[in-house]
Enzyme design. Structure first.
Site, PDB file in Angstrom:
ATOM      1  N   ASP A 259       3.172  -1.273  -0.949  1.00 16.23           N
ATOM      2  CA  ASP A 259       1.796  -0.881  -1.202  1.00 16.23           C
ATOM      3  C   ASP A 259       1.052  -1.936  -2.014  1.00 16.23           C
ATOM      4  OD1 ASP A 259      -0.366   1.234  -1.406  1.00 16.23           O
ATOM      5  OD2 ASP A 259       0.104   0.981  -3.535  1.00 16.23           O
ATOM      6  N   GLU A 296       1.250  -4.522   2.494  1.00 20.07           N
ATOM      7  CA  GLU A 296      -0.166  -4.174   2.531  1.00 20.07           C
ATOM      8  C   GLU A 296      -0.852  -5.106   1.552  1.00 20.07           C
ATOM      9  OE1 GLU A 296      -3.425  -0.696   1.540  1.00 20.07           O
ATOM     10  OE2 GLU A 296      -1.601  -0.893   0.361  1.00 20.07           O
TER      11      GLU A 296
END
Length: 610
Positions: A259, A296
């Site tokens: 993330d 990401e």
């Protein structure tokens, strides 16, 4: 350094915790009887003790400075939530049966993103197993599970995890996750775990009491950054490297989606991301299975996926938000927030062709130049989507694309996703046009924290000019409203869309030109900012695809590539609940007028001369 509880073959358990700033750490364990065990500290600040005759059901706290009870930061299970005791787990007792599973290469990934709590009515790992046949029939090759590390309460997206080593208790805990992974491998599905290495959740984050896990050198949206390059940072880095090894070894996870790596701050000579990717590569060699890392990132930086020997971080792939933003703005006409940088056909063409739209050019939204050029990186290093948890759930009302655009637009979005050579990711329910929203939800126990989240959501949407009257993230109804409605899949246009998804995924697998992921084997152009022409080839196999991204029927002169072309699929066909076809069944290679219906696409295959 191995941290956390390590259950040994002789039924003893070794406990290790890093707490350099604590003067005294003791283990308070409840089995076979309540007792307090003295721990020894080494020169790096690790406290250890081996406890003989430890039952694998033992629960424990660490007692800090003789007066403060805290769960284990590297707890493997929190059966009573973030504030309760940690529980020992005997990972060796689980009977794995996936020795024939060798994993998947990144280029073969067709990813399906799920949130365990809303994927099924029951919201557990076990109930998710019951839906795997649906994914197999769809053509999916990997599931990506949103974060499952223990968070506060029963409802959460998962990005508020406080115990990175502990599978969420309300989802089914350690055994439930292992059963899901085993079932996936039995069916030929890889499992990608979404992990959060940029912050801890706000409730239950007792790790601060143990040592300098955070630094004030950098600020993040969640407060002080994790300490990856300041004093004592070696052992903080070890915590997260151990976390990767934990999921690989104890849960047989195939790959990770990290993330928001742009919020991982590290100016040391060897970046944490570099070290993590080396760890995964080394583990793959020893495990004889391929494991991978997907980032990401908001940076549009090819360095993330550049190999180590070329001074990159060596990740195997990264998300490409530019593809999503280009497609979304084109179909919805939204121009607020970051969508101000998108909205033209040329943007989507650039995303298809170059992976990044913003590759060093000026961004109006950022008010500066953004990104760098990534055309030397193969397309399979970029994950594209038309929807994901962020892009749906970070809307005020969590509307999916099915609530924002027409059925014809949903179909052309699917065509753009699957017919380009990047790795496709589907957000759960997208394949049948799920209309239930996916809204941000929490169930924190701290009332002040709940109020802060509610206010933060209202502030977040000001840039998008969305209404302040948004769903309460702490209301259980918000969570229940976000669950998939599986009854839709056999009804009307939902069923049609599902068949189209299956057909397009199958095309990728059986048509050589669509299976090939070489950036030199495709051409994409726009025509008057209305049409996109895409040609892909491999050896003597070729496809030619025409997209109309306008709301009007268009008649236009186009250059059809040399050869005879037979139509394989037309999304405007009545077969796909469309308005009816206008394109010819056969095209011949020369300049000619074509007529194509609004928001539609057609796939042509080239005849080969035997």
């Amino acid at each position: 350094m191995t941290i956390g509880p390590n259950y040994l073959d002789d039924n003893s358990c070794e406990f290790t915790v890093w707490a350099p700033s604590v003067s005294n750490v003791q283990l308070k364990i409840n089995f076979p009887e309540n007792r307090i065990c003295k721990m020894e500290k080494d020169d790096k600040g690790y406290w250890k003790v081996v406890v003989p005759n430890t039952n694998p059901e033992s629960e424990y706290f660490y007692l800090l400075n003789n007066n403060t009870e805290r769960p284990d930061p590297a707890s493997h299970f929190q059966p009573y939530g973030v504030h309760g005791p940690s529980k020992v787990v005997d990972h060796k007792s689980y009977n794995w049966n996936d020795e024939n599973w060798k994993g998947l290469l990144v280029k073969d990934l067709i990813i399906y993103e799920i949130h365990i709590g809303t994927f099924t009515n029951e919201g557990t790992f076990e109930s998710a197993i019951n839906k795997l046949d649906h994914l197999i029939n769809l053509g999916i090759t990997a599931i990506e599970v949103m974060p499952i590390s223990q968070f506060s309460g029963k409802r959460n997206w998962g990005y508020d995890g406080a115990y990175p080593f502990a599978p969420q208790n309300t989802y089914g805990g350690p055994n439930g996750l292992k059963e899901l992974v085993q079932a996936c491998h039995d069916k030929g599905l890889a499992v990608i775990l979404d992990v959060v290495y940029n912050h801890f959740g706000p409730e239950g984050c007792y790790i601060r009491d143990f040592g300098p896990y955070f630094t004030s050198k950098y600020k993040t949206p969640w407060g002080n950054a994790l300490n990856f390059d300041d004093e004592y940072s070696d052992e903080v880095r070890n915590f997260f490297i151990e976390n990767v090894i934990h999921w690989l070894g104890n849960y047989h996870i195939d790959g990770f989606r990290l993330d928001a790596i742009d919020k991982i701050y590290d100016l040391s000579a060897k970046h944490l991301l570099d070290e993590l990717s080396e760890t995964v590569d080394e583990y793959s060699q020893g495990d004889d299975k391929f494991h991978f890392l997907i980032a990401e990132s908001d940076l549009n930086d090819r360095k993330i996926i550049t190999p180590h020997n070329e001074n990159g971080f060596g990740f195997h792939a990264q998300w490409s938000d530019d593809f999503h933003h280009s497609l979304h703005a084109l179909l919805t006409k939204e121009t607020s927030g970051y969508y101000v940088d998108f909205g033209k056909v040329k943007h989507l063409v650039s995303a298809m062709k170059n992976s990044f739209v913003y590759s060093g050019i000026y961004s109006k939204y950022r008010k500066r130049r953004h990104g760098n050029i990534a055309v030397e990186c193969p397309p399979y290093q970029f994950v594209n989507c038309t929807q994901n948890h962020d892009q749906v759930g970070n809307r005020a009302f969590g509307e999916r694309l099915s609530q924002l655009v027409s059925f014809e637009a949903l179909k052309i979005a699917a065509g753009a996703l699957f017919l380009t050579p990047n790795i496709p990711l589907i957000f759960m329910g997208e394949e049948y046009g799920e209309t239930a929203p996916f809204i941000y939800f929490i169930s924190h126990e701290d009332k002040n924290l709940v109020s802060a989240v509610q206010e933060g959501r209202r502030e977040e949407f000001k840039a998008f000019e969305w209404n302040d009257d948004i769903p309460d993230p702490n209301d259980k109804h918000t969570f229940n409203e976000s669950k998939l409605d599986w009854n839709k899949i056999n009804k009307g246009k939902h069923s049609t869309l599902l068949k189209l998804y299956k057909t397009l995924i199958n095309f990728r697998k059986v048509i050589p030109a669509l299976d090939n992921t070489d950036r030199n084997n495709f051409e994409v152009t726009d025509v008057d900012d209305k049409l996109i022409l895409l040609r892909r080839w491999f050896a003597d196999n070729e496809v030619f695809i025409i997209f109309n991204f306008t709301e009007n029927t268009i008649t236009h002169m186009i250059d059809v590539p040399e050869g005879n072309w037979n139509k394989l699929l037309d999304s405007s066909s009545e077969k796909w609940n469309g308005p009816g076809e206008s394109l010819l069944e056969n095209l011949i290679g020369h300049s000619q007028n074509i007529t194509i219906k609004p928001y539609s696409f057609a796939v042509y295959g080239k005849e080969t001369i035997s």
